[in-house]
Enzyme design. Structure first.
Site, PDB file in Angstrom:
ATOM      1  N   ARG A   1      20.894 -28.067 -80.320  1.00 29.38           N
ATOM      2  CA  ARG A   1      20.916 -28.936 -81.500  1.00 29.38           C
ATOM      3  C   ARG A   1      20.091 -28.359 -82.635  1.00 29.38           C
ATOM      4  NH1 ARG A   1      20.575 -33.034 -77.382  1.00 29.38           N
ATOM      5  NH2 ARG A   1      18.334 -33.236 -77.698  1.00 29.38           N
TER       6      ARG A   1
ATOM      7  N   SER B   1      21.960 -30.706 -64.127  1.00 30.05           N
ATOM      8  CA  SER B   1      21.748 -32.001 -64.775  1.00 30.05           C
ATOM      9  C   SER B   1      22.189 -33.174 -63.902  1.00 30.05           C
ATOM     10  CB  SER B   1      22.531 -32.017 -66.098  1.00 30.05           C
ATOM     11  OG  SER B   1      22.086 -33.084 -66.892  1.00 30.05           O
TER      12      SER B   1
ATOM     13  N   ASN C   1      18.533 -36.792 -59.979  1.00 29.66           N
ATOM     14  CA  ASN C   1      17.688 -36.771 -58.760  1.00 29.66           C
ATOM     15  C   ASN C   1      17.180 -38.176 -58.432  1.00 29.66           C
ATOM     16  OD1 ASN C   1      16.860 -35.249 -61.047  1.00 29.66           O
ATOM     17  ND2 ASN C   1      15.821 -33.781 -59.727  1.00 29.66           N
ATOM     18  N   CYS C   2      16.845 -38.908 -59.489  1.00 32.84           N
ATOM     19  CA  CYS C   2      16.221 -40.212 -59.267  1.00 32.84           C
ATOM     20  C   CYS C   2      17.210 -41.207 -58.661  1.00 32.84           C
ATOM     21  CB  CYS C   2      15.656 -40.757 -60.578  1.00 32.84           C
ATOM     22  SG  CYS C   2      14.635 -39.536 -61.424  1.00 32.84           S
TER      23      CYS C   2
ATOM     24  N   TYR D   1       7.612 -20.132 -71.970  1.00 31.16           N
ATOM     25  CA  TYR D   1       7.203 -21.544 -71.928  1.00 31.16           C
ATOM     26  C   TYR D   1       7.531 -22.107 -70.546  1.00 31.16           C
ATOM     27  CZ  TYR D   1       6.649 -21.184 -76.940  1.00 31.16           C
ATOM     28  OH  TYR D   1       6.217 -20.813 -78.183  1.00 31.16           O
TER      29      TYR D   1
ATOM     30  N   GLY E   1       7.970 -29.385 -66.845  1.00 32.73           N
ATOM     31  CA  GLY E   1       8.415 -30.132 -65.666  1.00 32.73           C
ATOM     32  C   GLY E   1       7.438 -30.126 -64.506  1.00 32.73           C
ATOM     33  N   ASP E   2       8.000 -30.388 -63.333  1.00 30.02           N
ATOM     34  CA  ASP E   2       7.182 -30.558 -62.129  1.00 30.02           C
ATOM     35  C   ASP E   2       6.375 -29.317 -61.763  1.00 30.02           C
ATOM     36  OD1 ASP E   2       8.352 -33.010 -61.944  1.00 30.02           O
ATOM     37  OD2 ASP E   2       9.397 -32.650 -60.051  1.00 30.02           O
TER      38      ASP E   2
HETATM   39  P1  FAD Z   1      14.101 -30.337 -61.283  1.00 30.63           P
HETATM   40  O1  FAD Z   1      14.763 -31.495 -61.941  1.00 30.63           O
HETATM   41  O2  FAD Z   1      13.829 -30.412 -59.829  1.00 30.63           O
HETATM   42  O3  FAD Z   1      14.965 -29.041 -61.597  1.00 30.63           O
HETATM   43  C1  FAD Z   1      14.563 -27.793 -61.171  1.00 30.63           C
HETATM   44  C2  FAD Z   1      15.811 -26.988 -60.876  1.00 30.63           C
HETATM   45  O4  FAD Z   1      15.446 -25.633 -60.908  1.00 30.63           O
HETATM   46  C3  FAD Z   1      16.377 -27.250 -59.500  1.00 30.63           C
HETATM   47  O5  FAD Z   1      17.723 -27.655 -59.577  1.00 30.63           O
HETATM   48  C4  FAD Z   1      16.256 -25.901 -58.779  1.00 30.63           C
HETATM   49  O6  FAD Z   1      17.374 -25.622 -57.974  1.00 30.63           O
HETATM   50  C5  FAD Z   1      16.178 -24.942 -59.927  1.00 30.63           C
HETATM   51  N1  FAD Z   1      15.428 -23.727 -59.602  1.00 30.63           N
HETATM   52  C6  FAD Z   1      14.217 -23.637 -59.014  1.00 30.63           C
HETATM   53  N2  FAD Z   1      13.839 -22.357 -58.922  1.00 30.63           N
HETATM   54  C7  FAD Z   1      14.836 -21.622 -59.457  1.00 30.63           C
HETATM   55  C8  FAD Z   1      15.026 -20.235 -59.642  1.00 30.63           C
HETATM   56  N3  FAD Z   1      14.090 -19.371 -59.272  1.00 30.63           N
HETATM   57  N4  FAD Z   1      16.159 -19.825 -60.212  1.00 30.63           N
HETATM   58  C9  FAD Z   1      17.104 -20.706 -60.619  1.00 30.63           C
HETATM   59  N5  FAD Z   1      16.979 -22.023 -60.465  1.00 30.63           N
HETATM   60  C10 FAD Z   1      15.855 -22.477 -59.895  1.00 30.63           C
HETATM   61  N6  FAD Z   1      10.947 -39.180 -61.187  1.00 30.63           N
HETATM   62  C11 FAD Z   1      10.809 -40.298 -61.912  1.00 30.63           C
HETATM   63  O7  FAD Z   1      10.139 -40.268 -62.951  1.00 30.63           O
HETATM   64  N7  FAD Z   1      11.402 -41.468 -61.534  1.00 30.63           N
HETATM   65  C12 FAD Z   1      12.159 -41.561 -60.402  1.00 30.63           C
HETATM   66  O8  FAD Z   1      12.709 -42.621 -60.079  1.00 30.63           O
HETATM   67  C13 FAD Z   1      12.295 -40.396 -59.602  1.00 30.63           C
HETATM   68  N8  FAD Z   1      13.007 -40.441 -58.456  1.00 30.63           N
HETATM   69  C14 FAD Z   1      13.178 -39.297 -57.744  1.00 30.63           C
HETATM   70  C15 FAD Z   1      13.932 -39.358 -56.569  1.00 30.63           C
HETATM   71  C16 FAD Z   1      14.140 -38.209 -55.824  1.00 30.63           C
HETATM   72  C17 FAD Z   1      14.931 -38.284 -54.564  1.00 30.63           C
HETATM   73  C18 FAD Z   1      13.582 -36.979 -56.269  1.00 30.63           C
HETATM   74  C19 FAD Z   1      13.799 -35.722 -55.476  1.00 30.63           C
HETATM   75  C20 FAD Z   1      12.816 -36.914 -57.412  1.00 30.63           C
HETATM   76  C21 FAD Z   1      12.608 -38.076 -58.159  1.00 30.63           C
HETATM   77  N9  FAD Z   1      11.842 -38.047 -59.327  1.00 30.63           N
HETATM   78  C22 FAD Z   1      11.678 -39.203 -60.048  1.00 30.63           C
HETATM   79  C23 FAD Z   1      11.188 -36.819 -59.797  1.00 30.63           C
HETATM   80  C24 FAD Z   1      12.031 -36.150 -60.862  1.00 30.63           C
HETATM   81  O9  FAD Z   1      13.309 -35.932 -60.354  1.00 30.63           O
HETATM   82  C25 FAD Z   1      11.381 -34.851 -61.270  1.00 30.63           C
HETATM   83  O10 FAD Z   1      10.119 -35.143 -61.814  1.00 30.63           O
HETATM   84  C26 FAD Z   1      12.171 -34.070 -62.300  1.00 30.63           C
HETATM   85  O11 FAD Z   1      13.464 -33.832 -61.869  1.00 30.63           O
HETATM   86  C27 FAD Z   1      11.480 -32.736 -62.599  1.00 30.63           C
HETATM   87  O12 FAD Z   1      12.232 -31.975 -63.461  1.00 30.63           O
HETATM   88  P2  FAD Z   1      12.158 -30.386 -63.412  1.00 30.63           P
HETATM   89  O13 FAD Z   1      13.106 -29.880 -64.446  1.00 30.63           O
HETATM   90  O14 FAD Z   1      10.767 -29.947 -63.438  1.00 30.63           O
HETATM   91  O15 FAD Z   1      12.691 -30.009 -61.962  1.00 30.63           O
END
Ligand code: FAD
Length: 538
Positions: free
Chosen positions: A21, A38, A41-42, A276, A279-280
């Protein structure tokens, strides 16, 4: 500008969409190790319980839709296995091939993976973790094909508790084993007590203060050995927390903490230029304490993705910390928290109030009750943390309190908030206003409070101001009973020379009694949270 994003879910997808965007000409490549991007997960636990029925509801975007809408090159089943920040390249593994891709800017959003404790049997075929869509299908398929009757959930955090609800709905007998003394770590034990009681009423067994030390899959079932007992079940869900998924960065120059979290500055830039992270997987600053920490949540990940994209495009937006606002549905109970709890407040000069209150005017049908705990700074009355357990109306109160914490509001500010009111929704003095009044009363010395675990002096009078019937059904050892409405007439039954420790059921009538008593010269103290909270802790 060529931007590479690692991870295509919460933070990564948010960054990619924002980038597009902002810059229609940038070349954007997202590498995602899994075969979905996308996804929700939640929402995953709700697919297992059957609340979400359509598989497609779990995926918000596909590589194809992302390409059409945002012109982003999404490469699934492509794992970034290393980063060379000097050459500005990443190495990618796709099936049995490896290749390098160069970047001008790199955004890392690899998330966090389930933590599997190193116990014998943890790698068994009936031991599951839940992070992504394939994990979810695996659990659902197992339930549908093997018809397990019982499940053990190891770890009673948000995911474990959501899974307990959903497996119960799916017809399994569920046990949760939790190492600490209570479920749902953002809550304090005194607030979790309501959750424990409710889950047990729902037929879920809860084992606290107890770690699973081994899992032994015999042919017929799985024997889980805990410190002091054994539990037999047909499947295990491992939800003992998460760890940053950052192994692929270990040999890069990108600075990580000992626990593997990516270190970032307040613009979300890592220790390396043009890289940069969001996330988690990142180390965040706790918004309230300003200390570094780990709070893995979807809201922060999504917002950080947006900020990182802004900064990649030349802005200098700052991420000013995570306060841990979170909410959880367990059957028809809602549990929510924001800011710090008591363990995080250790060492700070704080106190707390408890409010047991209706969700809306009680004369309008359908009001539910909620228990609110708010932690505040003694010197300033600043709101630092809140926890709520209840049903209706928990979500809006926690969000108002979350906004109050973000805005640095004090009890005086809460007291003045003008919140929308009509009987089906609230009370003319909303519970959030009430919290403000309660803290004002304490800080201005109008009432002194004591807590359920405060030692009561030997010479004190314990006074229960509930009705005789309530008193008969249970009271604090040694308490005498003078109902609040007759206290003015019976003051002569109390000795002015002795401190009076007053309780009612919730803390409201005892507050009124304290005002009567203190204006008659008594040194009196109100039991915060009342007998209700006191008796829950026994
Ligand atoms: P993610 O969304 O986990 O995305 C990371 C992605 O990176 C993954 O798909 C992984 O495959 C990919 N990846 C990792 N390493 C590599 C690599 N080396 N090369 C290529 N790809 C890679 N949070 C809330 O706030 N409320 C909720 O209700 C909630 N419920 C949840 C329920 C469940 C079952 C789970 C598992 C999580 C929940 N969470 C919730 C937490 C929330 O999903 C995470 O905080 C959020 O998704 C984090 O975003 P992220 O982009 O850091 O990681």
């Amino acid at each position: 500008m060529k931007v590479i994003i690692v991870g295509g879910v919460a933070g990564g997808a948010s960054a990619a969409a924002r980038l597009r965007r902002l810059d229609e000409n940038a070349q954007i490549i997202v590498f995602e190790r899994g075969d979905y991007i996308s996804y929700a997960n939640c929402g995953l636990p709700y697919y297992i319980g059957g609340k979400i029925t359509a598989k497609e509801s779990l995926t918000l975007q596909s590589p194809h839709s992302f390409k059409s809408r945002f012109n982003v090159d999404v490469r699934t089943l492509s794992e970034v296995i290393s980063v060379d920040t000097a050459a500005k390249t990443v190495t990618v593994r796709h099936s049995d091939k490896q290749y390098k891709e160069s970047y001008d800017k790199l955004i890392l959003s690899p998330g966090a993976a389930p933590l599997v404790p190193p116990i014998p049997g943890a790698d068994g075929s009936r031991v599951f973790t839940i992070r992504n869509i394939p994990d979810t299908y695996k659990i659902k398929d197992y339930i549908e094909t093997a018809s397990p009757k019982s499940a053990l959930i190891i770890g009673g955090g948000y995911i474990g508790t959501e899974m307990a609800e959903n497996l119960t709905i799916a017809g399994l007998k569920v046990t949760i084993a939790e190492m600490s003394d209570h479920l749902i770590a953002p809550l304090d034990l005194d607030m979790a007590a309501d959750v424990h009681k409710y889950l047990r009423e729902k037929g879920i067994d809860i084992i606290l203060n107890n770690a699973v030390t081994s899992l032994n899959d015999t042919h017929s079932n799985i024997k889980a050995v805990l410190r002091d007992r054994e539990v037999y079940c047909d499947m295990v869900i491992m939800s003992a927390g998460v760890r940053p998924d950052t192994k692929f960065l270990q040999d890069s120059n990108i600075a990580l903490t000992k626990k593997g979290l990516i270190k970032v500055d307040d613009t979300l830039k890592t220790s390396c230029d043009d890289v940069y992270a969001v996330g988690d997987a990142i180390e965040i600053k706790n918004f309230v304490t300003k200390q570094n920490g780990f709070i893995p949540l979807a809201g922060p990940a999504n917002k950080q993705g947006r900020i990182a994209a802004d900064n990649v495009c030349g802005a200098s937006e700052k991420y000013n910390g995570t306060q841990g606002s979170s909410i959880l549905k367990i059957f028809d109970m809602t549990v929510a928290a924001t800011g710090i709890n008591e363990s995080a407040a250790a060492g700070l000069d704080t106190d707390k109030v408890f409010l047991w209150t209706a969700s809306h005017a009680t004369y309008y049908p359908g009001a539910g009750f909620m228990n609110i705990k708010v932690i505040f700074e003694n010197k300033t009355g600043k709101i630092l943390g809140a926890q709520i357990v209840g049903r209706d109306g928990v979500d809006k109160r926690i969000d108002v309190l979350a906004a109050a914490i973000r805005a640095g509001m004090t009890a005086n500010d809460l007291a003045k908030l003008e919140l929308a009111y009509a009987p089906p929704y609230s009370s003319a003095k909303d519970p959030v206003n009430m919290i403000g009044f309660m803290i004002q009363n304490i800080l201005s010395g109008k009432v002194k409070q004591f807590h359920y675990n405060t030692p009561i002096p030997e010479n004190a009078v314990k006074l229960d101001v509930r009705t005789a019937g309530e008193y008969e059904r249970g009271h604090i050892d040694g308490a005498i009973n003078i109902p609040v409405d007759s206290i003015r007439q019976r003051l002569d039954e109390l000795e002015l020379s002795k401190p009076v420790y007053v309780n009612c059921q919730s803390g409201m009538r005892s507050y009124i009694a304290c005002r009567i008593l203190s204006q008659s010269g008594f040194d009196c103290y109100n039991l915060a949270g009342g007998y209700r909270l006191y008796s829950m802790q026994a």
